[in-house]
Structure formats: structure tokens, C-alpha cells
Design a protein around this motif. Structure first.
Motif, PDB file in Angstrom:
ATOM      1  N   MET A   1       0.851  -1.269   0.019  1.00  0.00           N
ATOM      2  CA  MET A   1      -0.124  -0.080  -0.141  1.00  0.00           C
ATOM      3  C   MET A   1       0.979   1.230  -0.044  1.00  0.00           C
ATOM      4  O   MET A   1       1.771   1.338   0.941  1.00  0.00           O
ATOM      5  CB  MET A   1      -0.664   0.198   1.156  1.00  0.00           C
ATOM      6  N   SER A   2       0.471   2.136  -0.808  1.00  0.00           N
ATOM      7  CA  SER A   2       1.169   3.301  -0.881  1.00  0.00           C
ATOM      8  C   SER A   2       1.203   4.377   0.237  1.00  0.00           C
ATOM      9  O   SER A   2      -0.226   4.225   0.827  1.00  0.00           O
ATOM     10  CB  SER A   2       0.874   4.014  -2.543  1.00  0.00           C
ATOM     11  N   GLU A   3       1.986   5.131   0.634  1.00  0.00           N
ATOM     12  CA  GLU A   3       1.872   6.131   1.686  1.00  0.00           C
ATOM     13  C   GLU A   3       0.842   6.975   1.036  1.00  0.00           C
ATOM     14  O   GLU A   3       0.716   7.280  -0.224  1.00  0.00           O
ATOM     15  CB  GLU A   3       3.188   6.997   1.849  1.00  0.00           C
ATOM     16  N   THR A   4       0.185   7.479   1.917  1.00  0.00           N
ATOM     17  CA  THR A   4      -1.062   8.269   1.598  1.00  0.00           C
ATOM     18  C   THR A   4      -1.256   9.803   2.672  1.00  0.00           C
ATOM     19  O   THR A   4      -0.562   9.744   3.496  1.00  0.00           O
ATOM     20  CB  THR A   4      -2.579   8.017   1.864  1.00  0.00           C
ATOM     21  N   VAL A   5      -1.564  10.728   2.206  1.00  0.00           N
ATOM     22  CA  VAL A   5      -1.864  12.052   2.794  1.00  0.00           C
ATOM     23  C   VAL A   5      -3.478  12.220   2.952  1.00  0.00           C
ATOM     24  O   VAL A   5      -4.353  11.866   2.140  1.00  0.00           O
ATOM     25  CB  VAL A   5      -1.465  13.272   2.096  1.00  0.00           C
ATOM     26  N   THR A   6      -3.935  12.764   4.108  1.00  0.00           N
ATOM     27  CA  THR A   6      -5.535  12.962   4.251  1.00  0.00           C
ATOM     28  C   THR A   6      -5.584  14.290   4.474  1.00  0.00           C
ATOM     29  O   THR A   6      -4.903  15.131   4.991  1.00  0.00           O
ATOM     30  CB  THR A   6      -5.662  12.266   5.735  1.00  0.00           C
ATOM     31  N   ILE A   7      -6.711  14.783   3.671  1.00  0.00           N
ATOM     32  CA  ILE A   7      -7.406  16.112   4.052  1.00  0.00           C
ATOM     33  C   ILE A   7      -8.695  16.134   4.305  1.00  0.00           C
ATOM     34  O   ILE A   7      -9.391  14.949   4.155  1.00  0.00           O
ATOM     35  CB  ILE A   7      -6.949  17.102   2.732  1.00  0.00           C
ATOM     36  N   ARG A   8      -9.113  16.997   5.137  1.00  0.00           N
ATOM     37  CA  ARG A   8     -10.623  17.110   5.565  1.00  0.00           C
ATOM     38  C   ARG A   8     -11.298  18.526   5.394  1.00  0.00           C
ATOM     39  O   ARG A   8     -10.506  19.508   5.383  1.00  0.00           O
ATOM     40  CB  ARG A   8     -10.612  16.663   7.102  1.00  0.00           C
ATOM     41  N   ARG A  15      -8.243  10.654   1.340  1.00  0.00           N
ATOM     42  CA  ARG A  15      -7.188  10.214   1.199  1.00  0.00           C
ATOM     43  C   ARG A  15      -6.497  10.144  -0.244  1.00  0.00           C
ATOM     44  O   ARG A  15      -7.093   9.693  -1.108  1.00  0.00           O
ATOM     45  CB  ARG A  15      -7.068   8.896   1.894  1.00  0.00           C
ATOM     46  N   ILE A  16      -5.297  10.590  -0.440  1.00  0.00           N
ATOM     47  CA  ILE A  16      -4.617  10.706  -1.778  1.00  0.00           C
ATOM     48  C   ILE A  16      -3.141   9.899  -1.613  1.00  0.00           C
ATOM     49  O   ILE A  16      -2.449  10.145  -0.597  1.00  0.00           O
ATOM     50  CB  ILE A  16      -4.578  12.080  -2.135  1.00  0.00           C
ATOM     51  N   ALA A  17      -3.022   8.925  -2.345  1.00  0.00           N
ATOM     52  CA  ALA A  17      -1.770   8.181  -2.437  1.00  0.00           C
ATOM     53  C   ALA A  17      -0.666   8.992  -2.968  1.00  0.00           C
ATOM     54  O   ALA A  17      -0.903   9.643  -4.124  1.00  0.00           O
ATOM     55  CB  ALA A  17      -1.886   6.912  -3.202  1.00  0.00           C
ATOM     56  N   LEU A  18       0.590   8.725  -2.560  1.00  0.00           N
ATOM     57  CA  LEU A  18       1.739   9.528  -3.312  1.00  0.00           C
ATOM     58  C   LEU A  18       1.937   8.597  -4.402  1.00  0.00           C
ATOM     59  O   LEU A  18       2.479   9.287  -5.516  1.00  0.00           O
ATOM     60  CB  LEU A  18       2.976   9.613  -2.454  1.00  0.00           C
ATOM     61  N   LEU A  23      -6.318   9.841  -5.556  1.00  0.00           N
ATOM     62  CA  LEU A  23      -7.635   9.650  -4.823  1.00  0.00           C
ATOM     63  C   LEU A  23      -7.823   8.323  -4.478  1.00  0.00           C
ATOM     64  O   LEU A  23      -8.318   7.545  -5.531  1.00  0.00           O
ATOM     65  CB  LEU A  23      -8.671  10.580  -5.469  1.00  0.00           C
ATOM     66  N   VAL A  24      -7.600   7.796  -3.146  1.00  0.00           N
ATOM     67  CA  VAL A  24      -8.206   6.559  -2.694  1.00  0.00           C
ATOM     68  C   VAL A  24      -9.326   6.294  -2.180  1.00  0.00           C
ATOM     69  O   VAL A  24      -9.755   5.341  -1.860  1.00  0.00           O
ATOM     70  CB  VAL A  24      -6.829   5.723  -2.425  1.00  0.00           C
ATOM     71  N   SER A  25      -9.930   7.376  -1.471  1.00  0.00           N
ATOM     72  CA  SER A  25     -10.756   7.202  -0.418  1.00  0.00           C
ATOM     73  C   SER A  25     -11.540   8.720  -0.357  1.00  0.00           C
ATOM     74  O   SER A  25     -10.886   9.715  -0.444  1.00  0.00           O
ATOM     75  CB  SER A  25     -10.518   6.942   0.766  1.00  0.00           C
TER      76      SER A  25
END
Length: 309
Positions: A1-8, A15-18, A23-25
Motif C-alpha cells: 500500500m502506498s503512503e497516503t496523505v489525508t485532508i478534511r 485520502r490521496i496516495a503518493l 485519490l483512494v478514498s
């Protein structure tokens, strides 16, 4: 699984994968997931970014200025690691630049930035392509988000529909067994409405290369009040809107019988049958002058199901 970054935002979490800046979620405030689950047994993607081509090349390669280069379907950006260059509570910017690996298959110097911003119930994805070289750069770009089908609390999958912003009376295209564009066929859109069903995708994607609309609404079943109930109006169905002012083409696709549907705004398209592979003559390619940039926005707005009155 790629590292992801979360925004809200107050209404959504993304969640966005590097890897691929994908966009994964996309969750709403109730925790419901609006994206595909990316099951690798069906389709491992979620929302890949298509760059520097969209679709398949004839023979898997293209010709440019006397040389020949191979590229996979949809290009290389979706498999590359992006750098996280900016991250706030509700936004993130991921960047891909050329390197020896990209230049071996795409002989141009470029920067591709993907900016994700959440505001209320809307997510805006912005792709900015910059030509860092000395010569004009041809390119295409596309978005490939896969959404849950049925939508969260969307009711009967068979009663979902897609509503185009404009009338789409013209024909559509399909792909042949090599992934190349073949002849036109009659549109399945009637009075701006497309009712998707698995059999519609046995011949692969529906493709509009002559698109009038710049937004779509994908909505679930409208549930009428039961006879004798106190509710007087139907409940508002679960729905999402996808707006793409900068993309003049569209693909709609799923793996037949899978629980997702891809609504894909494109600025580019696969090679047509019989195309000779000359990149600068490829249908759907744009050209970016040295030092110039071009921006492409896609906004997804979420409408969770509401109770009737």
C-alpha cells in the motif's frame, strides 16, 4: 500500500496516495465511502491520473521526430511516486517532474502538479502541466475516478442513473480488442439520461469524443413515500456531481457486474484504428509552448441521501 496523505472538511475526508497522486478514498461525515474499494481481484485502481497520454497507443508505441518510444495504456504518471510539496488541513499538492526514467519514454522536461482541495461537500482536483523544456510539448491528460455503485444509501443499483448537463444526441465510440477507437455507434443517452447496467460495458467503455456536457450527476434510487405514511415527498436520492470545465471528452466504464462505475473526464483519447503512431498528429493531443502551463479542474460534489418530508 502506498503512503497516503489525508485532508478534511466539515463534510468530507479524502485520502490521496503518493503513488500516482491518486485519490483512494472519499468519506462523508457519516463515514460512508463514495469511492470504489480497489479490490485487486476486480480492479485495483481508485482514481488514476492519466498522463502524458489517455488510452492505448497503436502497437503500444508512438513515433516522434524520427524515433520510436513505448508507453503503456494511459501513460506513466499513475505508476510514479509524486512528491508532497504542500499539505494543509483541507488541501494537498503533489508533484511529478521528469527524470531519466520518464525521458527514456517521453523526451520532454515537465512538471505535473496535482492539487486537492476540500471545501464543504466538494472536492476539487486540479492538474497543472508545465513545459520546462525548450520545445513545444504535446500531451494529453485524463481523470479516472471510480465511484461506489450503488452509491452509499443509494438503493437499488439497477435504478441509478446518470444525468448529463446538456443533450448528447451524437454517437459514441467503443474500443476494439487492442484498445483502439473503432467506429461510431448510436448513443445510449436518452433525454440527457443514461441508465447504466452491467451489460452495457461488456464491450468495454462508452466514449464520447464529441461531448457537449461539462458536468454529470450520478444519482441513486428515488424512494417514494409508502402509502399511508406521514411523509408527503420522496426522499432526495444519494447523488454526486462531477464537473469538468476543461475536459472535452468522457469515458464511462466498469468491469461488468463490479460494484463501481468510473466517470472519466478526459482531455485526450486513445489512438483510432489504423493510426500510424505519429505523436504530433495523434487525435486529442494538445501542445504546450516552452515555459507555458495549462490547468485542468475537476470538482466532485457529494449529496448524501436525505429523508423525505
Amino acid at each position: 500500500m502506498s503512503e497516503t496523505v489525508t485532508i478534511r472538511s466539515e463534510a468530507l475526508t479524502a485520502r490521496i496516495a503518493l503513488t500516482g497522486a491518486e485519490l483512494v478514498s472519499l468519506h462523508d461525515a457519516s463515514g460512508a465511502e463514495w469511492m470504489t474499494d480497489g479490490d485487486p481481484a476486480v480492479w485495483a485502481g481508485h482514481a488514476p491520473i492519466l498522463f502524458p497520454i489517455v488510452g492505448e497507443l497503436a502497437g503500444g508505441s508512438y513515433r516522434l521526430d524520427g524515433s520510436e518510444y513505448a508507453l503503456p495504456r494511459h501513460g506513466f504518471a499513475r505508476r510514479r511516486e509524486f512528491e508532497l510539496v504542500e499539505h494543509t488541513g483541507n488541501s494537498a499538492v503533489l508533484r511529478l517532474g521528469d527524470d531519466a526514467g520518464t525521458r527514456a519514454v517521453w523526451p520532454f522536461s515537465f512538471v505535473l502538479d496535482l492539487r486537492y482541495v476540500l471545501q464543504g461537500d466538494a472536492l476539487t482536483m486540479t492538474a497543472i502541466v508545465t513545459n520546462r523544456g525548450q520545445d513545444a510539448m504535446p500531451f494529453s491528460i485524463g481523470f479516472h475516478p471510480g465511484f461506489a455503485w450503488p452509491l452509499p444509501n443509494g438503493g437499488d443499483k439497477a435504478k441509478h442513473r446518470i444525468i448529463f448537463s446538456d443533450f448528447e444526441e451524437g454517437p459514441i465510440r467503443r474500443l476494439d480488442e487492442d484498445g483502439l477507437l473503432r467506429a461510431f455507434e448510436d448513443t445510449p443517452v436518452k433525454n440527457r439520461v443514461l441508465r447504466p447496467y452491467p451489460g452495457l460495458f461488456h464491450a468495454d467503455a462508452l466514449i464520447w469524443d464529441r461531448l457537449s456536457s461539462r458536468s454529470l450527476r450520478f444519482e441513486g434510487e428515488t424512494v417514494q413515500p409508502e402509502a399511508g405514511s406521514d411523509k408527503k415527498e420522496a426522499a432526495a436520492p444519494a447523488a454526486l456531481q462531477i464537473a469538468f470545465p476543461d475536459c472535452p471528452m468522457l469515458g464511462i466504464w466498469q468491469k461488468p457486474d463490479a460494484d463501481f462505475l468510473c466517470l472519466e473526464p478526459w482531455a485526450g483519447i486513445a489512438d483510432p484504428e489504423g493510426f500510424d503512431g505519429n505523436l504530433r498528429e495523434k487525435p486529442g493531443m494538445m501542445e504546450l509552448a516552452a515555459g507555458d502551463s495549462r490547468r485542468f479542474d475537476v470538482t466532485i460534489t457529494i449529496f448524501p441521501a436525505e429523508a423525505g418530508e
